[in-house]
Scaffold this motif. Structure first.
Motif, PDB file in Angstrom:
ATOM      1  N   LEU A 175      35.186  75.341  52.078  1.00 41.11           N
ATOM      2  CA  LEU A 175      35.862  76.623  51.575  1.00 41.11           C
ATOM      3  C   LEU A 175      35.083  77.505  52.559  1.00 41.11           C
ATOM      4  O   LEU A 175      35.297  78.776  52.513  1.00 41.11           O
ATOM      5  N   ALA A 176      34.538  77.293  53.807  1.00 42.60           N
ATOM      6  CA  ALA A 176      33.864  78.152  54.703  1.00 42.60           C
ATOM      7  C   ALA A 176      34.801  79.069  55.218  1.00 42.60           C
ATOM      8  O   ALA A 176      35.896  78.691  55.555  1.00 42.60           O
ATOM      9  N   GLY A 177      34.423  80.295  55.210  1.00 41.30           N
ATOM     10  CA  GLY A 177      35.451  81.289  55.813  1.00 41.30           C
ATOM     11  C   GLY A 177      36.603  81.581  54.895  1.00 41.30           C
ATOM     12  O   GLY A 177      37.552  82.488  55.384  1.00 41.30           O
ATOM     13  N   LYS A 178      36.558  81.329  53.760  1.00 41.81           N
ATOM     14  CA  LYS A 178      37.536  81.786  52.780  1.00 41.81           C
ATOM     15  C   LYS A 178      37.348  82.467  51.668  1.00 41.81           C
ATOM     16  O   LYS A 178      36.326  82.358  51.186  1.00 41.81           O
ATOM     17  N   LYS A 179      38.334  83.256  51.192  1.00 40.71           N
ATOM     18  CA  LYS A 179      37.953  84.142  49.995  1.00 40.71           C
ATOM     19  C   LYS A 179      38.962  83.409  48.978  1.00 40.71           C
ATOM     20  O   LYS A 179      40.035  83.495  48.973  1.00 40.71           O
ATOM     21  N   VAL A 180      38.178  83.287  47.747  1.00 44.08           N
ATOM     22  CA  VAL A 180      38.930  82.419  47.086  1.00 44.08           C
ATOM     23  C   VAL A 180      39.017  83.264  45.305  1.00 44.08           C
ATOM     24  O   VAL A 180      37.954  83.928  44.920  1.00 44.08           O
ATOM     25  N   VAL A 181      40.413  83.473  44.710  1.00 46.75           N
ATOM     26  CA  VAL A 181      40.346  84.344  43.627  1.00 46.75           C
ATOM     27  C   VAL A 181      40.894  83.192  42.429  1.00 46.75           C
ATOM     28  O   VAL A 181      41.916  82.484  42.708  1.00 46.75           O
ATOM     29  N   PHE A 182      40.182  83.089  41.329  1.00 52.58           N
ATOM     30  CA  PHE A 182      40.678  82.068  40.418  1.00 52.58           C
ATOM     31  C   PHE A 182      41.330  83.119  39.479  1.00 52.58           C
ATOM     32  O   PHE A 182      40.808  83.861  38.943  1.00 52.58           O
ATOM     33  N   ALA A 183      42.571  82.614  38.908  1.00 49.31           N
ATOM     34  CA  ALA A 183      43.221  83.399  37.807  1.00 49.31           C
ATOM     35  C   ALA A 183      43.707  82.292  36.838  1.00 49.31           C
ATOM     36  O   ALA A 183      43.973  81.138  37.136  1.00 49.31           O
ATOM     37  N   GLY A 184      43.583  82.684  35.472  1.00 52.70           N
ATOM     38  CA  GLY A 184      44.170  81.864  34.330  1.00 52.70           C
ATOM     39  C   GLY A 184      42.981  80.873  33.865  1.00 52.70           C
ATOM     40  O   GLY A 184      43.273  80.095  33.012  1.00 52.70           O
ATOM     41  N   LEU A 185      41.645  80.771  34.477  1.00 46.65           N
ATOM     42  CA  LEU A 185      40.564  80.158  33.942  1.00 46.65           C
ATOM     43  C   LEU A 185      40.550  80.398  32.478  1.00 46.65           C
ATOM     44  O   LEU A 185      40.344  81.512  31.978  1.00 46.65           O
ATOM     45  N   GLY A 186      40.662  79.207  31.651  1.00 47.69           N
ATOM     46  CA  GLY A 186      40.541  79.189  30.181  1.00 47.69           C
ATOM     47  C   GLY A 186      41.783  79.466  29.284  1.00 47.69           C
ATOM     48  O   GLY A 186      41.873  79.684  28.231  1.00 47.69           O
ATOM     49  N   GLN A 187      42.916  79.776  30.215  1.00 48.45           N
ATOM     50  CA  GLN A 187      44.189  80.289  29.611  1.00 48.45           C
ATOM     51  C   GLN A 187      45.009  79.011  29.319  1.00 48.45           C
ATOM     52  O   GLN A 187      45.351  78.410  30.381  1.00 48.45           O
ATOM     53  N   VAL A 188      45.437  78.660  28.138  1.00 52.48           N
ATOM     54  CA  VAL A 188      46.177  77.570  27.852  1.00 52.48           C
ATOM     55  C   VAL A 188      47.499  77.711  27.035  1.00 52.48           C
ATOM     56  O   VAL A 188      47.739  78.770  26.462  1.00 52.48           O
ATOM     57  N   ALA A 189      48.227  76.689  26.729  1.00 50.44           N
ATOM     58  CA  ALA A 189      49.416  76.845  26.226  1.00 50.44           C
ATOM     59  C   ALA A 189      49.743  75.372  25.866  1.00 50.44           C
ATOM     60  O   ALA A 189      48.866  74.292  25.927  1.00 50.44           O
ATOM     61  N   GLY A 190      51.020  74.924  25.302  1.00 51.35           N
ATOM     62  CA  GLY A 190      51.333  73.797  24.698  1.00 51.35           C
ATOM     63  C   GLY A 190      50.400  73.275  23.760  1.00 51.35           C
ATOM     64  O   GLY A 190      49.852  73.751  22.778  1.00 51.35           O
ATOM     65  N   PRO A 191      50.073  71.709  23.870  1.00 53.89           N
ATOM     66  CA  PRO A 191      49.246  71.282  22.918  1.00 53.89           C
ATOM     67  C   PRO A 191      47.730  71.530  22.941  1.00 53.89           C
ATOM     68  O   PRO A 191      46.652  71.289  21.847  1.00 53.89           O
ATOM     69  N   GLN A 192      47.217  72.290  24.006  1.00 51.80           N
ATOM     70  CA  GLN A 192      45.764  72.581  24.238  1.00 51.80           C
ATOM     71  C   GLN A 192      45.522  73.779  23.199  1.00 51.80           C
ATOM     72  O   GLN A 192      46.033  74.757  23.506  1.00 51.80           O
ATOM     73  N   ARG A 193      44.487  73.398  22.419  1.00 52.92           N
ATOM     74  CA  ARG A 193      43.967  74.432  21.847  1.00 52.92           C
ATOM     75  C   ARG A 193      43.208  75.297  22.198  1.00 52.92           C
ATOM     76  O   ARG A 193      42.408  75.118  23.440  1.00 52.92           O
ATOM     77  N   ALA A 194      43.380  76.844  21.933  1.00 51.39           N
ATOM     78  CA  ALA A 194      42.639  77.820  22.569  1.00 51.39           C
ATOM     79  C   ALA A 194      40.899  77.640  22.518  1.00 51.39           C
ATOM     80  O   ALA A 194      40.480  76.990  21.780  1.00 51.39           O
ATOM     81  N   LEU A 195      40.613  78.238  23.808  1.00 55.75           N
ATOM     82  CA  LEU A 195      39.119  77.870  23.900  1.00 55.75           C
ATOM     83  C   LEU A 195      38.218  79.032  23.022  1.00 55.75           C
ATOM     84  O   LEU A 195      38.711  80.062  23.079  1.00 55.75           O
ATOM     85  N   PRO A 196      37.042  78.611  22.523  1.00 54.96           N
ATOM     86  CA  PRO A 196      36.240  79.559  21.935  1.00 54.96           C
ATOM     87  C   PRO A 196      35.613  80.357  23.298  1.00 54.96           C
ATOM     88  O   PRO A 196      35.719  79.936  24.370  1.00 54.96           O
ATOM     89  N   GLU A 197      35.236  81.637  22.943  1.00 54.29           N
ATOM     90  CA  GLU A 197      34.872  82.595  24.025  1.00 54.29           C
ATOM     91  C   GLU A 197      33.709  81.917  25.112  1.00 54.29           C
ATOM     92  O   GLU A 197      33.761  82.232  26.155  1.00 54.29           O
ATOM     93  N   GLU A 198      32.794  81.497  24.332  1.00 57.81           N
ATOM     94  CA  GLU A 198      31.602  80.983  25.118  1.00 57.81           C
ATOM     95  C   GLU A 198      32.156  79.925  25.982  1.00 57.81           C
ATOM     96  O   GLU A 198      31.655  79.796  27.107  1.00 57.81           O
ATOM     97  N   MET A 199      32.936  79.182  25.523  1.00 58.69           N
ATOM     98  CA  MET A 199      33.486  77.776  26.452  1.00 58.69           C
ATOM     99  C   MET A 199      34.333  78.427  27.379  1.00 58.69           C
ATOM    100  O   MET A 199      34.488  77.917  28.594  1.00 58.69           O
ATOM    101  N   ARG A 200      35.113  79.469  27.387  1.00 58.86           N
ATOM    102  CA  ARG A 200      36.196  80.017  28.287  1.00 58.86           C
ATOM    103  C   ARG A 200      35.080  80.530  29.394  1.00 58.86           C
ATOM    104  O   ARG A 200      35.415  80.533  30.555  1.00 58.86           O
TER     105      ARG A 200
END
Length: 381
Positions: A175-200
């Motif tokens: 990833l040298a020379g790149k700018k990376v933006v993560f979005a949606g981390l910890g955001q779930v739907a469907g059968p995946q149960r919502a994460l506790p805040e510390e886990m998120r």
């Protein structure tokens, strides 16, 4: 005259050299895991701003990758043009941007995983191979279910620092020379149960750590919601086990109650330190102790890692629960035994025939169990 002529020649050379330079082209790469456990994706404000900046400043190519085959679901030159030339009229560029943006949004909403696994790490490797890409927009819950960063065995108890330290450098994307933006981390739907805040928060720390270890120029988190409705993916994906919030109390008869305290809700991952708010939840258990009550506390873990370490962690958590209850007014003499057994024995089998951890069972084994004995005529209601 010679000086004037020289100045004219120099000016012409600058113009000619500039005319020979190829136009600056921005390559923006968007990656989505888009599984059945995540919401359909909508560009965040930051994502839209990134595309706006690129398209309004010059030639722009946008590529969208998802997990599956083919991985590329969108690869277009989104430059706003008049005929074959780049459009220079500001208003026309803005009008053109709106149409270009909708085409990107439409592709994101319908992108769907076809592998049956959430593989954000593999997706990052793929994104890193796009020539001339300098900006990466990555949309994913981050709940990796395969490969070296598989979170299924550890569940919500995964240790970020240990996980990153064990990741071999030669396996990382470049990833040298790149700018990376993560979005949606910890955001779930469907059968995946919502994460506790510390886990998120730990999921965010994990992927920022991967990004930095991979040598990116810039790594950041976009906290805005990415949800655009229910999952676009339909192929079932394993869920990362997350216990329900709170403890459970089961009457056993003859004045005996068994209280199960799930580690993932009450403790920080791989730690005996309490989660924010966990102390108040433990305070609520004090009413279960009647006059003359006695109790035992036993810590358990999943079948994960060396047994001595599991026993030490389970004992430390058991002691932490007891210390908190004593601090809230339960007499120290009430507790006749405070132990930690690790995974010997487990509460329920959590390893399958192939030797793989069963995530849901593993989470049910990561607990502290209080057994409270009250005299029948003194039992708390």
């Amino acid at each position: 005259m010679r000086s004037v002529a020289s100045a004219v020649v120099a000016t012409l050379l600058v113009v000619l050299v500039g005319a020979c330079q190829p136009p600056v082209k921005t390559v923006v790469v968007v990656g989505v895991t888009a599984t059945a456990n995540e919401p359909a994706i909508a560009l965040t404000t930051k994502g839209k701003d990134t595309l706006h900046e690129a398209i309004t400043q010059g030639e722009t190519r946008v590529v969208i990758f998802r997990s599956g085959s083919p991985m590329s679901v969108f690869d277009k030159d989104l430059t706003v043009r008049r005929g074959r030339d780049q459009e220079n009229n500001a208003q026309r560029v803005e009008d053109g941007f709106a149409a270009k943006l909708e085409s990107v949004q439409s592709s994101l909403r319908t992108a769907a995983d076809t592998t049956g696994q959430l593989d954000l790490f593999g997706l990052l490797v793929q994104l890193s191979h796009v020539p001339d890409a300098r900006k990466l927009l990555v949309y994913s819950s981050g709940l990796q279910t395969t490969g070296m960063l598989n979170l299924l065995p550890a569940g919500s108890d995964f240790d970020v620092d240990r996980t990153l330290a064990a990741l071999p450098g030669k396996s990382l994307p470049d990833l040298a020379g790149k700018k990376v933006v993560f979005a949606g981390l910890g955001q779930v739907a469907g059968p995946q149960r919502a994460l506790p805040e510390e886990m998120r928060r730990n999921v965010e720390r994990l992927w920022l750590g991967v990004c930095r270890k991979a040598g990116a120029d810039e790594c950041s988190i976009d906290p805005e919601s990415v949800a655009a409705g229910g999952p676009s993916g339909t192929k079932p994906v394993p869920t990362v086990a997350v216990p329900e919030v709170g403890s459970s109390v089961v009457p056993k008869g003859d004045g005996v109650k068994e209280v199960t305290i799930p580690a993932a809700v009450f403790f920080l991952p791989n730690s005996a330190d309490l989660q924010p708010g966990a102390a108040n939840a433990l305070r609520g258990l004090t009413g279960l102790f009647g006059r003359g009550a006695t109790a035992t506390a036993v810590g358990h873990t999943a079948t994960w890692g060396p047994l001595p370490g599991a026993q030490d962690l389970s004992l430390a958590r058991s002691r932490r629960v007891v210390e908190a209850l004593i601090g809230f007014g339960v007499a120290r003499a009430v507790f006749t035994s405070v132990t930690g057994v690790g995974f010997r024995p487990v509460i329920e089998p959590d390893v399958d025939a192939r030797g793989q951890l069963i995530p849901a069972a593993a989470e049910r084994n990561r607990v502290v169990v209080l057994t409270i004995h009250n005299l029948r005529n003194e039992e708390s209601s």
